[in-house]
Design an enzyme around this catalytic site. Structure first.
Site: not given
Ligand code: GDP
Length: 145
Positions: A9, A49, A112, A115, A126
């Site tokens: 990212k 997304y 973070n 992805h 994807e």
């Molecule tokens: P992943 O599969 O571990 O990447 O997590 P998710 O699919 O739940 O979320 C997708 C992405 O959305 C995450 O990697 C973060 O970059 C973002 N994200 C998830 N939860 C939050 C949140 O509470 N706040 C913000 N700003 N971004 C979030």
């Protein structure tokens, strides 16, 4: 042999972490079979997304993903989806296991660093957002170590 899809990212590319993240991927036994830098448009990020469209952080996430270039890659190996999820660590770096990419490099739950696809089916979808068949090498896994 399974494929998964990875993004380093904007926070990772910005802080010159591409090499260190790819090293962890290779050390885990995964092979990089396609990779390139892209700077997504808002429309591309929103489409990628789409699955999170109803979540409160959707707009923030899309804005962040277009804030700079990202490195998109196809990774291949036995159980590639699970292996990569394992070395990525938990979404929230505060909860990520020691030694994982997010524990070492992530700045916050949003920024973070990486992805990774959550299933083989989603990996195919994807990958098709970013790569055509001709851009993928299919024989690398046959190269001996
Ligand atoms: P992943 O599969 O571990 O990447 O997590 P998710 O699919 O739940 O979320 C997708 C992405 O959305 C995450 O990697 C973060 O970059 C973002 N994200 C998830 N939860 C939050 C949140 O509470 N706040 C913000 N700003 N971004 C979030």
């Amino acid at each position: 042999m399974e494929k998964t899809f990875s993004i380093i990212k904007p926070d990772g590319v910005r802080r010159n972490l591409i090499g260190q993240v790819l090293a962890k991927i290779e050390q885990a036994g995964l092979r990089i079979t396609a990779t390139k830098l892209v700077h997504m448009t808002k429309e591309q990020a929103e489409k990628f997304y789409e699955i999170h469209a109803k979540r409160p952080f959707y707009q923030e996430l899309c804005e962040y993903m277009i804030s700079g270039p990202v490195l998109v890659s196809v990774l291949e190996g036995p159980n590639a989806v699970a292996v990569y999820r394992d070395i990525m660590g938990a979404t929230n770096p505060a909860q990520a296991e020691k030694g994982t990419i997010r524990a070492e490099f992530a700045l916050s739950i949003g920024e973070n660093t990486v992805h990774g696809s959550d299933s083989s089916e989603n990996a195919k979808i994807e990958i098709s957002h970013f790569f055509s068949e001709i851009e993928m090498v299919n024989s690398l896994t046959k190269i001996s170590h």
